[in-house]
Structure formats: C-alpha cells, structure tokens
Enzyme design. Structure first.
Site, PDB file in Angstrom:
ATOM      1  N   SER A   6     -17.165 -10.165 -41.262  1.00 37.95           N
ATOM      2  CA  SER A   6     -15.735  -9.820 -41.315  1.00 37.95           C
ATOM      3  C   SER A   6     -15.135 -10.264 -42.648  1.00 37.95           C
ATOM      4  O   SER A   6     -14.349  -9.532 -43.263  1.00 37.95           O
ATOM      5  CB  SER A   6     -14.972 -10.510 -40.176  1.00 37.95           C
ATOM      6  OG  SER A   6     -15.070  -9.775 -38.981  1.00 37.95           O
ATOM      7  N   THR A  37     -23.089 -10.102 -35.516  1.00 32.32           N
ATOM      8  CA  THR A  37     -23.190 -11.321 -34.705  1.00 32.32           C
ATOM      9  C   THR A  37     -24.589 -11.445 -34.108  1.00 32.32           C
ATOM     10  O   THR A  37     -25.225 -12.502 -34.174  1.00 32.32           O
ATOM     11  CB  THR A  37     -22.123 -11.335 -33.598  1.00 32.32           C
ATOM     12  OG1 THR A  37     -20.858 -10.999 -34.168  1.00 32.32           O
ATOM     13  CG2 THR A  37     -22.042 -12.700 -32.948  1.00 32.32           C
ATOM     14  N   ASP A  97     -13.432  -9.111 -30.182  1.00 34.13           N
ATOM     15  CA  ASP A  97     -14.148 -10.113 -29.381  1.00 34.13           C
ATOM     16  C   ASP A  97     -14.423  -9.387 -28.062  1.00 34.13           C
ATOM     17  O   ASP A  97     -14.474  -8.143 -28.040  1.00 34.13           O
ATOM     18  CB  ASP A  97     -13.310 -11.395 -29.211  1.00 34.13           C
ATOM     19  CG  ASP A  97     -14.110 -12.565 -28.619  1.00 34.13           C
ATOM     20  OD1 ASP A  97     -14.856 -13.214 -29.363  1.00 34.13           O
ATOM     21  OD2 ASP A  97     -14.022 -12.816 -27.390  1.00 34.13           O
ATOM     22  N   LYS A 107      -7.308 -17.029 -33.231  1.00 33.92           N
ATOM     23  CA  LYS A 107      -7.850 -16.218 -32.122  1.00 33.92           C
ATOM     24  C   LYS A 107      -6.689 -15.624 -31.357  1.00 33.92           C
ATOM     25  O   LYS A 107      -5.594 -16.184 -31.362  1.00 33.92           O
ATOM     26  CB  LYS A 107      -8.668 -17.106 -31.174  1.00 33.92           C
ATOM     27  CG  LYS A 107      -9.678 -16.329 -30.351  1.00 33.92           C
ATOM     28  CD  LYS A 107     -10.952 -16.096 -31.136  1.00 33.92           C
ATOM     29  CE  LYS A 107     -11.876 -15.137 -30.445  1.00 33.92           C
ATOM     30  NZ  LYS A 107     -13.205 -15.123 -31.111  1.00 33.92           N
ATOM     31  N   GLN A 160     -13.281 -21.615 -33.831  1.00 35.68           N
ATOM     32  CA  GLN A 160     -13.314 -20.672 -34.957  1.00 35.68           C
ATOM     33  C   GLN A 160     -13.036 -21.383 -36.278  1.00 35.68           C
ATOM     34  O   GLN A 160     -13.603 -21.029 -37.310  1.00 35.68           O
ATOM     35  CB  GLN A 160     -12.249 -19.578 -34.712  1.00 35.68           C
ATOM     36  CG  GLN A 160     -12.440 -18.323 -35.545  1.00 35.68           C
ATOM     37  CD  GLN A 160     -13.472 -17.361 -34.951  1.00 35.68           C
ATOM     38  OE1 GLN A 160     -13.455 -17.103 -33.763  1.00 35.68           O
ATOM     39  NE2 GLN A 160     -14.349 -16.835 -35.787  1.00 35.68           N
ATOM     40  N   LYS A 181     -16.334 -22.926 -37.300  1.00 36.75           N
ATOM     41  CA  LYS A 181     -17.300 -21.839 -37.514  1.00 36.75           C
ATOM     42  C   LYS A 181     -17.029 -21.158 -38.855  1.00 36.75           C
ATOM     43  O   LYS A 181     -17.929 -20.945 -39.664  1.00 36.75           O
ATOM     44  CB  LYS A 181     -17.153 -20.818 -36.379  1.00 36.75           C
ATOM     45  CG  LYS A 181     -18.081 -19.627 -36.478  1.00 36.75           C
ATOM     46  CD  LYS A 181     -17.678 -18.472 -35.559  1.00 36.75           C
ATOM     47  CE  LYS A 181     -17.500 -18.887 -34.126  1.00 36.75           C
ATOM     48  NZ  LYS A 181     -17.434 -17.706 -33.213  1.00 36.75           N
ATOM     49  N   ASN A 230     -21.526  -6.190 -27.353  1.00 38.92           N
ATOM     50  CA  ASN A 230     -21.788  -6.091 -28.790  1.00 38.92           C
ATOM     51  C   ASN A 230     -22.794  -7.142 -29.267  1.00 38.92           C
ATOM     52  O   ASN A 230     -23.746  -6.821 -29.980  1.00 38.92           O
ATOM     53  CB  ASN A 230     -20.462  -6.226 -29.559  1.00 38.92           C
ATOM     54  CG  ASN A 230     -20.687  -6.311 -31.049  1.00 38.92           C
ATOM     55  OD1 ASN A 230     -20.701  -7.390 -31.623  1.00 38.92           O
ATOM     56  ND2 ASN A 230     -20.915  -5.173 -31.690  1.00 38.92           N
ATOM     57  N   LYS A 280      -8.350 -16.373 -39.287  1.00 34.88           N
ATOM     58  CA  LYS A 280      -9.313 -15.287 -39.063  1.00 34.88           C
ATOM     59  C   LYS A 280      -9.982 -15.527 -37.732  1.00 34.88           C
ATOM     60  O   LYS A 280     -10.455 -16.642 -37.454  1.00 34.88           O
ATOM     61  CB  LYS A 280     -10.373 -15.316 -40.193  1.00 34.88           C
ATOM     62  CG  LYS A 280     -11.412 -14.213 -40.061  1.00 34.88           C
ATOM     63  CD  LYS A 280     -10.920 -12.901 -40.638  1.00 34.88           C
ATOM     64  CE  LYS A 280     -11.698 -11.682 -40.186  1.00 34.88           C
ATOM     65  NZ  LYS A 280     -11.219 -11.098 -38.901  1.00 34.88           N
TER      66      LYS A 280
HETATM   67  P1  NDP Z   1     -18.420  -7.528 -25.027  1.00 35.80           P
HETATM   68  O1  NDP Z   1     -17.146  -7.316 -24.334  1.00 35.80           O
HETATM   69  O2  NDP Z   1     -18.963  -6.471 -25.929  1.00 35.80           O
HETATM   70  O3  NDP Z   1     -19.580  -7.909 -24.002  1.00 35.80           O
HETATM   71  C1  NDP Z   1     -19.456  -9.000 -23.146  1.00 35.80           C
HETATM   72  C2  NDP Z   1     -20.643  -8.972 -22.197  1.00 35.80           C
HETATM   73  O4  NDP Z   1     -20.662 -10.184 -21.421  1.00 35.80           O
HETATM   74  C3  NDP Z   1     -20.569  -7.835 -21.195  1.00 35.80           C
HETATM   75  O5  NDP Z   1     -21.861  -7.391 -20.913  1.00 35.80           O
HETATM   76  C4  NDP Z   1     -19.931  -8.517 -19.999  1.00 35.80           C
HETATM   77  O6  NDP Z   1     -20.169  -7.885 -18.761  1.00 35.80           O
HETATM   78  C5  NDP Z   1     -20.618  -9.851 -20.039  1.00 35.80           C
HETATM   79  N1  NDP Z   1     -19.850 -10.839 -19.273  1.00 35.80           N
HETATM   80  C6  NDP Z   1     -18.532 -11.096 -19.372  1.00 35.80           C
HETATM   81  N2  NDP Z   1     -18.154 -12.041 -18.495  1.00 35.80           N
HETATM   82  C7  NDP Z   1     -19.258 -12.372 -17.824  1.00 35.80           C
HETATM   83  C8  NDP Z   1     -19.531 -13.272 -16.775  1.00 35.80           C
HETATM   84  N3  NDP Z   1     -18.563 -14.037 -16.259  1.00 35.80           N
HETATM   85  N4  NDP Z   1     -20.814 -13.359 -16.327  1.00 35.80           N
HETATM   86  C9  NDP Z   1     -21.795 -12.582 -16.847  1.00 35.80           C
HETATM   87  N5  NDP Z   1     -21.591 -11.700 -17.841  1.00 35.80           N
HETATM   88  C10 NDP Z   1     -20.349 -11.600 -18.317  1.00 35.80           C
HETATM   89  O7  NDP Z   1     -18.219  -8.888 -25.855  1.00 35.80           O
HETATM   90  P2  NDP Z   1     -19.043  -9.459 -27.088  1.00 35.80           P
HETATM   91  O8  NDP Z   1     -20.478  -9.095 -26.982  1.00 35.80           O
HETATM   92  O9  NDP Z   1     -18.292  -9.141 -28.312  1.00 35.80           O
HETATM   93  O10 NDP Z   1     -18.854 -11.033 -26.841  1.00 35.80           O
HETATM   94  C11 NDP Z   1     -19.759 -11.798 -26.052  1.00 35.80           C
HETATM   95  C12 NDP Z   1     -19.596 -13.263 -26.422  1.00 35.80           C
HETATM   96  O11 NDP Z   1     -19.874 -13.447 -27.832  1.00 35.80           O
HETATM   97  C13 NDP Z   1     -18.202 -13.845 -26.216  1.00 35.80           C
HETATM   98  O12 NDP Z   1     -18.310 -15.213 -25.885  1.00 35.80           O
HETATM   99  C14 NDP Z   1     -17.571 -13.727 -27.611  1.00 35.80           C
HETATM  100  O13 NDP Z   1     -16.528 -14.653 -27.802  1.00 35.80           O
HETATM  101  C15 NDP Z   1     -18.768 -14.065 -28.474  1.00 35.80           C
HETATM  102  N6  NDP Z   1     -18.724 -13.634 -29.865  1.00 35.80           N
HETATM  103  C16 NDP Z   1     -18.440 -12.342 -30.197  1.00 35.80           C
HETATM  104  C17 NDP Z   1     -18.430 -11.959 -31.530  1.00 35.80           C
HETATM  105  C18 NDP Z   1     -18.193 -10.550 -31.947  1.00 35.80           C
HETATM  106  O14 NDP Z   1     -18.223 -10.288 -33.154  1.00 35.80           O
HETATM  107  N7  NDP Z   1     -17.999  -9.609 -31.044  1.00 35.80           N
HETATM  108  C19 NDP Z   1     -18.672 -12.925 -32.612  1.00 35.80           C
HETATM  109  C20 NDP Z   1     -19.044 -14.245 -32.147  1.00 35.80           C
HETATM  110  C21 NDP Z   1     -19.040 -14.560 -30.821  1.00 35.80           C
HETATM  111  P3  NDP Z   1     -18.989  -7.031 -18.042  1.00 35.80           P
HETATM  112  O15 NDP Z   1     -19.061  -5.683 -18.689  1.00 35.80           O
HETATM  113  O16 NDP Z   1     -19.396  -7.026 -16.601  1.00 35.80           O
HETATM  114  O17 NDP Z   1     -17.699  -7.735 -18.280  1.00 35.80           O
HETATM  115  O1  2IT Z   2     -15.940 -15.391 -32.125  1.00 33.42           O
HETATM  116  C1  2IT Z   2     -16.001 -14.797 -33.221  1.00 33.42           C
HETATM  117  O2  2IT Z   2     -16.434 -15.351 -34.239  1.00 33.42           O
HETATM  118  C2  2IT Z   2     -15.555 -13.395 -33.275  1.00 33.42           C
HETATM  119  N1  2IT Z   2     -15.172 -12.841 -32.242  1.00 33.42           N
HETATM  120  C3  2IT Z   2     -15.529 -12.665 -34.586  1.00 33.42           C
HETATM  121  C4  2IT Z   2     -14.227 -12.894 -35.308  1.00 33.42           C
HETATM  122  C5  2IT Z   2     -14.008 -12.069 -36.550  1.00 33.42           C
HETATM  123  O3  2IT Z   2     -12.947 -12.270 -37.151  1.00 33.42           O
HETATM  124  O4  2IT Z   2     -14.863 -11.273 -36.936  1.00 33.42           O
END
Ligand code: NDP
Ligand code: 2IT
Length: 447
Positions: free
Chosen positions: A380, A212, A169, A129, A114, A117, A243, A93
């Site tokens: 999830s 998240t 992600d 992943k 993961q 986690k 997100n 997952k």
């Molecule tokens: P999104 O794609 O929705 O958003 C990512 C954000 O981070 C955007 O605002 C992006 O800006 C910014 N970003 C990306 N690269 C950089 C950089 N090099 N410097 C500064 N800002 C940056 O992704 P998520 O919000 O889903 O994910 C964000 C983090 O959280 C990741 O590490 C992901 O693995 C983690 N995560 C996500 C989960 C989920 O359920 N979605 C669960 C657990 C962890 P830009 O638009 O300019 O790229």
């Molecule tokens: O990093 C993470 O935990 C996620 N992007 C969520 C993974 C999931 O299966 O919901």
C-alpha cells in the site's frame, strides 16, 4: 522491580481501568507491554517523556453514523469508525473492515497493532484503522455501493493523501474500494493517493491484491531459513478463504509446500492433494460463494462444519489467515499435537495470549501478525509512492520490493531480539524494532 517495569505496570493498569469494556484492545496492548520493558530500561528518557501514555491512546478516534437505503426501500443505519492512532512517522495508514462484529475495541486493537507494523515496513506511514459493523454478506452490489457512498460522504472529511490513507481489510476488497473512491472523487476531485488497494485502471498497484499472502510466505521462508528449514515439501494448514488466505495458499504451493485446508466462518475443506487455487478464486472472488461450494466442485476435497483448528490432522506449519482470537490455548495444543513446528500469522492477532504462550513453551517458531502480515500495508505504501510520482511499477518490481521488505523486517526483528537479550523471540523482536523507530520519531518531534 525496576523503574521501567513499574512504569509498564502503571501503564497497563491505566489502560485496564480506562477501557474496561475493550477486551481486544486490552489484549493487543497486553501482548505488546509484556515484551517492551528492556527498551525502557535502556532508555529511561522514554519514561520521562511518557511515550506509552501517548501510544496507548489514539491521537483521534472518530465515530459516525452511516445511513443507507436497502433494496426493499428501508433506511438502515450502521456505525462507522476511523481511529487515527499514531502519526509520528507518517500519515495514518491502515485498512477499513466491514464486519458485523466491528466495534471501537476491535478498531483500536487494529490501529494499535498497525502503528508498529507500519513502522516495521521501514516506510514512512503512521498507524490507523477504520470500518463499520455493516455486514456485507448477502447484500446486492447496489446495496454495497450505496453503503460505501454514504460511508465515504462522512469519512472524506477526515482523510487525505498526506493525512490519512485507508485501504481494505475484512469485507473490503477491490469492489468496495472502487465505490469508496468514486464517491471521494465526486466530493473532492481526483486524488488517487486517498486510498490504496485501488483497481489497476485508476491508480492501483500491481501485486497489492497478492501482497499480504505473498508477504506472509516471504516472511515464513525467512523464519524457516534462519532455523535451518525450508518450505518445500511441507504440509500446511491455512484458515480463512479471503484475500490473505488465497494468496498465501498460492505462494506456499508455488514454493513447493502443500496446503491441505481453507476455511470460512461456517466450515473448512480438507484436500490432501492441495487446494486448487483457480477453483478457490472462482468460488470466492467471482461467485462470492462458500467453502461448501468449493467442495462441491473439487472431488478430492471434503467439507466439514466447524473450525479447522479443531480438526484432527497432521501438518508442519499453521498459517491462520481468518480473524482475531481464532486460536486459543486448547487449539494451540492441537496445532502442536498435529506436529506443527511453525506458526505464522496472516490474520491480525489470531492467537490469544494462552496460544502464544503454548507455542513459546513448545519451542514452536512463532511469526507474529504485525511482522508476518506487514506485506499488504507495505505494498500500500508503495502504491502511495506510485500515485505521488504519477506512474506505476511492474508486477516484478513491486513483488521484488515486497520480498526485500519482508526479509529485511524479519532480519531487523532478529537483530532487535538479539540486542535486547531475547534471541529467537520474534514477537519481542518485532515489538522492539517497530516501537524503537516510533519512539525515536516522537522524541525528535518534541513534547
Ligand atoms: P476477507 O474478508 O477477504 O476474508 C476473511 C476470511 O476469514 C473469510 O474467509 C471469512 O469467512 C473468514 N472468517 C471471518 N471470521 C471468521 C471466523 N470467526 N471464523 C472463521 N473464519 C472466519 O479478509 P482478509 O483476507 O482481508 O483478512 C483476513 C485477516 O487478515 C484479518 O485478520 C485482517 O485484519 C488481516 N489482514 C488483512 C490484510 C489485507 O491486506 N487484506 C493485511 C494484513 C492483515 P466468512 O466469509 O465466513 O466471513
Ligand atoms: O491489517 C493490515 O495491515 C491491512 N488491512 C492493510 C492496510 C493497508 O493500508 O494496506
């Protein structure tokens, strides 16, 4: 040198020698190995079973090509990945990341994290992943759809509701999950347990979008409470505007804190009055715009180019929610100088090893990613449960379960740290608690 530390050192050396060109994977494994020796001292049978050799190598790593046609008619080819890291406690997952930086090192680091986690959530899910070096920025909806369809044409051969269940992600949200699911359904029939983060009209769970970010704040609240502090009245710096960041900001402000920043990879906004979440959602979720566009519609917000971690600000709590290694030792020193007493990670591995050491030396409360951001994957898993029983739970039910899961996983990390003599080290606690369940399952299932 004990037998346990010799074993850990040998594993670390093997990983370095075997994957010299995978810096992110090396870093994630290194952060884990630094904390895990006490478990092997207590359980020499884990050394004999060579559990770490099995845990530092994915059970399966798939790489495939994703050909797709762009709007000009040209054929493009990207790399697709799915790393099925560990299935000891349940089906693989974990999310799919679409970002130009994606490579095998990044997907392996994410799959490794993961595994622990998912174990910490207390739910029966293994670690995996995937993703692609496809860059969604500037692509039309039709291009995104064709890419997702081609990606699923290949990925569908390797996933299944009891086998491997991807989700979103970075760069993969509701729109992409919809296109991926639509293609899967055409290929294999209606099986909505195949992906999570689905739309609410076809098997998605309420509160998965928020999970998240909300979970990060439930974790942060628990960590503050354990240390006699609270969120209300605190000033917070958040990085990212995706997100995780959006719903972290929303929940932080609902709990009485003021979030003064949000950022993207070009720049950041500072708003001393607190980020306006409906306007941020309008810019990011509806218009798919930039932080610069947000500043243009919010008069109190100032836009600056560069990283928010280089800004000269005063605040109490840092919540990095953008990407890996966004905070190095120098930026961590800046966070400490800004007056922050707590850092909790919404992104995966946003702090590099020097940054983690700096927090620990300064006595900053540190909530590591694999615990603090586990709320997304936890919901999830609740979505998988709803799909299996073919019904759906209310927002309040799912949100309540999420809060319980985050508080329980924080308490379990505290208890594990206490048991192994590293009280207050929530990174070690999370690694030990997450690993212990996976280790017991691997032992029980035989060699
Ligand atoms: P999104 O794609 O929705 O958003 C990512 C954000 O981070 C955007 O605002 C992006 O800006 C910014 N970003 C990306 N690269 C950089 C950089 N090099 N410097 C500064 N800002 C940056 O992704 P998520 O919000 O889903 O994910 C964000 C983090 O959280 C990741 O590490 C992901 O693995 C983690 N995560 C996500 C989960 C989920 O359920 N979605 C669960 C657990 C962890 P830009 O638009 O300019 O790229
Ligand atoms: O990093 C993470 O935990 C996620 N992007 C969520 C993974 C999931 O299966 O919901």
């Amino acid at each position: 040198m004990t037998q346990a530390s010799d074993y850990i050192n040998a594993v670390a050396a093997t990983v370095k020698q075997r994957d010299p060109n995978q810096p992110e994977f090396q870093e994630a494994v290194g952060n884990f190995l630094k904390t895990i020796t006490p478990v092997f001292e207590k359980h020499p049978e884990y050394i004999k079973a060579n559990l770490l050799a099995r845990l530092t190598e994915p059970e399966r790593a798939l790489q495939f090509q994703v050909p797709w046609q762009d709007d000009s008619g040209k054929m493009q080819v990207n790399r697709g990945f799915r790393v099925q890291f560990n299935s000891a406690i349940g089906p693989y997952k974990g999310g799919l990341r679409f970002h130009p930086s994606v490579n095998l090192s990044i997907i392996k680091f994410l799959g490794f994290e993961q595994t622990f986690k998912n174990s910490l959530t207390g739910l029966p899910i293994g670690g995996g992943k995937g993703g692609s070096d496809f860059n969604p920025k500037g692509k039309s909806d039709a291009e995104i759809m064709r890419f997702c369809q081609s990606f699923m044409l290949e990925l569908s051969k390797y996933i299944g509701p009891d086998m491997d269940v991807p989700a979103g992600d970075m760069g993969v949200g509701g729109r992409e999950i919809g296109y991926l699911y639509g293609m899967y359904k055409r290929l294999k029939g209606s099986q909505n347990g195949i992906l999570t983060g689905k739309g609410l009209t076809y098997g998605g769970s309420l509160a998965r979008t928020e999970a998240t970010g909300y979970g990060l704040l439930y974790y942060t609240s628990a960590m503050l409470k354990e240390n006699g502090k609270e969120l209300a009245g605190k000033k917070i710096v958040v990085s990212g505007a995706g997100n995780v960041a959006i719903y972290a900001i929303q929940k932080a402000q609902e709990l009485g804190a003021t979030v003064i920043t949000a950022s993207d990879s070009n720049g950041y906004v500072v708003d001393p009055n607190g980020i306006d979440v409906p306007k941020l959602q309008q810019i990011k979720e509806v218009q798919r715009g930039r932080m610069k566009d947000y500043a243009a519609i919010v008069p109190t917000a100032e836009y600056h180019e560069g990283s928010v971690w280089d800004a000269d600000l005063q605040y109490d709590i840092a919540l990095p929610c953008a990407t890996q290694n966004e905070i190095d030792g120098k930026r961590a020193a800046g966070i400490i100088k800004a007056g922050a007493f707590a850092v909790a990670e919404g992104a995966n591995m946003p702090s590099n090893p020097e940054a983690i050491a700096a927090y620990q030396d300064a006595g900053v409360l540190y909530g590591p990613a694999k615990a603090a951001n586990a709320g997304g994957v936890a919901v999830s898993a609740l979505e998988m449960g709803q799909n299996s029983r073919r019904n759906s739970d209310s927002f309040a039910t799912v949100d309540g379960e999420l809060k319980d899961i985050m508080e329980t996983l924080f308490a379990n990390s505290v208890a594990a740290a206490d048991e192994y003599g590293v009280s207050g080290d929530y990174l070690a606690g999370a690694n030990i608690a997450g690993f212990s369940k996976v280790a017991e399952a691997m032992m029980a299932q035989g060699w």
